[in-house]
Design an enzyme around this catalytic site. Structure first.
Site, PDB file in Angstrom:
ATOM      1  N   LYS A  17       0.910  -1.207   0.153  1.00  0.00           N
ATOM      2  CA  LYS A  17      -0.040   0.122   0.035  1.00  0.00           C
ATOM      3  C   LYS A  17       0.754   1.378   0.047  1.00  0.00           C
ATOM      4  O   LYS A  17       2.072   1.489   0.981  1.00  0.00           O
ATOM      5  CB  LYS A  17      -0.871  -0.169   1.192  1.00  0.00           C
ATOM      6  N   GLU A  61     -18.946  -5.526  10.984  1.00  0.00           N
ATOM      7  CA  GLU A  61     -19.751  -4.901  11.867  1.00  0.00           C
ATOM      8  C   GLU A  61     -20.742  -5.385  12.605  1.00  0.00           C
ATOM      9  O   GLU A  61     -21.233  -5.073  13.881  1.00  0.00           O
ATOM     10  CB  GLU A  61     -20.537  -3.500  11.017  1.00  0.00           C
ATOM     11  N   ARG A  92     -25.265  -1.834   8.472  1.00  0.00           N
ATOM     12  CA  ARG A  92     -24.861  -3.239   7.835  1.00  0.00           C
ATOM     13  C   ARG A  92     -25.129  -4.248   9.122  1.00  0.00           C
ATOM     14  O   ARG A  92     -24.796  -5.349   9.122  1.00  0.00           O
ATOM     15  CB  ARG A  92     -23.272  -3.395   7.631  1.00  0.00           C
TER      16      ARG A  92
END
Length: 652
Positions: free
Chosen positions: A298, A387, A415
């Site tokens: 990344k 979540e 969610r």
């Protein structure tokens, strides 16, 4: 006028000599494989140049430059379907698919979206913004292609190892394994989401990556598989058995993806663009569900982003030469971000109450729970992008007498709605839900606006639903929520700064369901909830100078409503204006209208808030104005119904 000037003259950047000639993937295919490295270098530099002066997500897209180039080179997009997970990493994809010259408007009001979006381009096959949807979506497309007889069409889900931690990703893998559809899952493994990844999956992927024995054999395996068509009609099953045997011998945990009936390939170097392009072409010839494990970095190609990937996920404007992130330096103390008030207050409360624990689904820095994680690492938990698990894990903690503060962005809490009802509310457990980014969140757009939490929370029995007008109220609501026998408690607050530079005041328990009267007035009452109450304070000051004197009440609680306060308002005022940073259908204004009807009152109620439509991206102030509940909108609403007076006889 300023915004028009700003948008028109946001800096455009000149692309490199090869990239400048690539408007669509068809143009990319005109180049040879030997050109792909230069194209990748130019694309990476173009992203660095643009984001440094215009802002946006950064490190994620740098990490998949080679993969993006390889995919569009090897496949026939848009006929072949690419489904990007979340979409933070799709800047290169957008630049290569007809939006290079518009990319300077990325995330700007009325400009292109920061995420893939079906309505924006045929190359954006699925709208994204929340994680872990790519595998299920790509599988749906693949099954549809099967039903339509399009057996030559490829379907690729590009998902990060962080997004792979969510349950939805495993549900998609589980189903894809039995469909035998033409699906390729590319696992972009950089050991990061926004913050470093956590959990057993991370450890498993790491074990694959560092297994020297397995990596010595992987190239030979891939070469054999690529030549399957030359080995006769029965070769496929024999090579598959050999491959599984080798993997099982060399890598004790190699059966995770194979157990789901996926062919596993890799790990491969995600920055070797020529090898990637060839591998993707080879895999296109192999039927059934496949997973290609790519190892990437990344922030690749920008040293500071590689070193501190969390900071450089979305750094704002920066100097691309020195790496200095540009921040304005105020000349006087500024109010803090609400998230930082939450983070520091968590530590204060936890020091005084050893029952308090903190939970976040992969957003420790975004929510500022990282402050508690540093101070009390054993009492703060990052559970990964999960979540639903975060809510039920919190419920489990609460059954044993702990007081979990579960911090989830408002739009992400959507969610885990069933878990809030089934696992927390029905059981009356003292879980404190801190909903960050409530209201209009800004440049991330429709997928990230926290527009619906008031509506979807206030209809659930046993919940307390609240919203602070300032930093002091946030602290006091958090203090109140951890008192004995309070039950499920929701605190919603917005992205960005509060209004109190001197915010660290002593704690005070608030009476649940009790609002406050900020000032008396004439003709019209303003009923506000949360941070937008400060818009009303500013509006009232300007209105007073014009001879209008509205009353102002801060409801503070959506549920339970302060009925005594509302009886006072409807007995006294003919005009009531509600102001909220949430959806008008089902919101605070709706609750006030329900109260009025239930108690036989009659008044002119004007509701200001987010209309019944999805709001696109832009700066928060731009969106507040567009939706009609900023200071100026409040002023205009009062002017229409109030009587202009020379004095305010009811000033309090």
């Amino acid at each position: 006028m300023y915004l028009v000037f700003y948008h028109k003259f946001r800096m455009q950047v000149k692309a490199g000599p090869l990239l400048s000639k690539i408007n669509y993937p068809a143009d990319l295919k005109q180049y040879s494989e030997s050109d792909l490295e230069q194209i990748s270098q130019e694309l990476r530099q173009y992203i660095i140049d643009l984001v440094s002066v215009n802002g946006g997500h950064f490190a994620s897209s740098l990490g998949v430059v080679e993969l993006t180039v390889a995919l569009h080179y090897a496949l026939n997009t848009p006929y072949d379907k690419l489904v990007w997970d979340v979409g933070h990493q799709a800047y290169g994809h957008k630049i290569l698919t007809g939006r290079r010259d518009q990319f300077h408007t990325n995330r700007v009001y009325k400009g292109i979206s920061g995420f893939p979006k079906i309505s924006e381009s045929e190359y954006d096959t699925f709208g994204v913004g929340h994680s872990s949807t790519s595998i299920s979506a790509a599988l749906g497309m693949a099954v549809a292609s099967q039903l339509k007889g399009e057996t030559d069409r490829q379907h690729v889900a590009i998902i990060g190892d962080g997004a792979m931690t969510a349950g939805l990703a495993f549900e998609g893998l589980n189903h894809a394994g039995i469909e035998n559809s033409n699906v390729l899952v590319i696992l972009n493994d950089n050991c990061m989401s926004i913050d470093p990844n956590v959990g057993a999956l991370k450890e498993y992927l790491t074990s694959i990556t560092i297994s020297k024995s397995y990596n010595r054999f992987r190239d030979d395996i891939s070469h054999v598989l690529a030549g399957l068509s030359k080995l006769g009609p029965n070769a496929h099953k024999y090579v598959k058995k050999i491959e599984k045997s080798i993997k099982g011998t060399l890598l004790k945990q190699s059966n995770l993806f194979e157990a789901l009936n996926f062919r596993y390939f890799g790990p491969v170097d995600g920055h070797d663009v020529k090898r990637l392009a060839q591998t993707i072409k080879d895999l296109s010839a192999i039927p059934g569900p496949k997973l290609l494990h790519c190892i990437t970095v990344k922030g690749k190609g920008f040293a500071l982003a590689e070193k501190d990937q969390t900071v450089w996920h979305s750094p704002g404007l920066f100097d691309k030469i020195t790496g200095e992130i540009k921040k304005s330096v105020p000349d006087k103390p500024q109010p803090p971000k609400y998230q930082d008030v939450f983070g520091h207050t968590m530590v204060e409360l936890a020091e005084a109450n050893d029952k308090i624990v903190g939970i976040t689904p992969a957003m420790p820095s975004g929510s500022s729970l990282n402050i508690m994680m540093k101070a009390m690492p054993k009492r703060a938990f990052d559970v990964g992008i999960a979540e639903q698990h975060a809510v039920t894990f919190s419920a489990g903690l609460a059954t044993q007498g702990l007081v979990p503060f579960c911090n989830i962005y408002s739009s992400f809490m959507q969610r885990a709605y069933d878990q809030v009802i089934h696992d927390v509310a029905i059981q009356k457990l003292n879980v404190v839900f801190c909903l960050d980014r409530a209201g209009l969140a800004g440049a991330d757009g429709a997928t990230h606006h926290g527009a619906y939490d008031i509506a979807y929370m206030r209809c659930i029995p046993n919940l307390v639903v609240s919203s602070p007008m300032n930093e002091e109220e946030l602290r006091n609501l958090m203090f109140t929520a951890q008192q004995e026998n309070v039950g499920p408690f929701v605190i919603r607050y917005p992205r960005g700064n509060g209004v109190m530079p001197d915010w660290k005041r002593p704690f005070k328990a608030l009476e649940i369901g009790k609002g406050r009267k900020i000032c008396d007035g004439e003709d019209v009452a303003l009923l506000t909830i949360g941070h937008v109450g400060n818009f009303a304070v500013e509006a009232r000051a300007e209105l007073n100078s014009e001879g209008f004197y509205p009353a102002h009440y801060d409801l503070r609680f959506v549920k339970p409503l302060d009925e005594a306060l509302l009886h006072e308002v409807f007995a006294k005022y003919k005009h009531v204006i509600t102001v909220e940073d949430g959806s008008l259908p089902g919101g605070v204004g709706s609750a006030v209208l329900e109260f009025m009807a239930d108690h036989g009152y009659s008044a002119n109620v004007i509701r200001l808030g987010i209309p019944d439509q999805f709001i696109e991206h832009g700066e928060q102030a731009e969106l507040w104005a567009e939706c009609g509940y900023d200071k100026n909108a409040i002023i205009e609403a009062v002017r229409k119904v109030a009587v202009k007076r020379t004095t305010n006889t009811m000033a309090g």
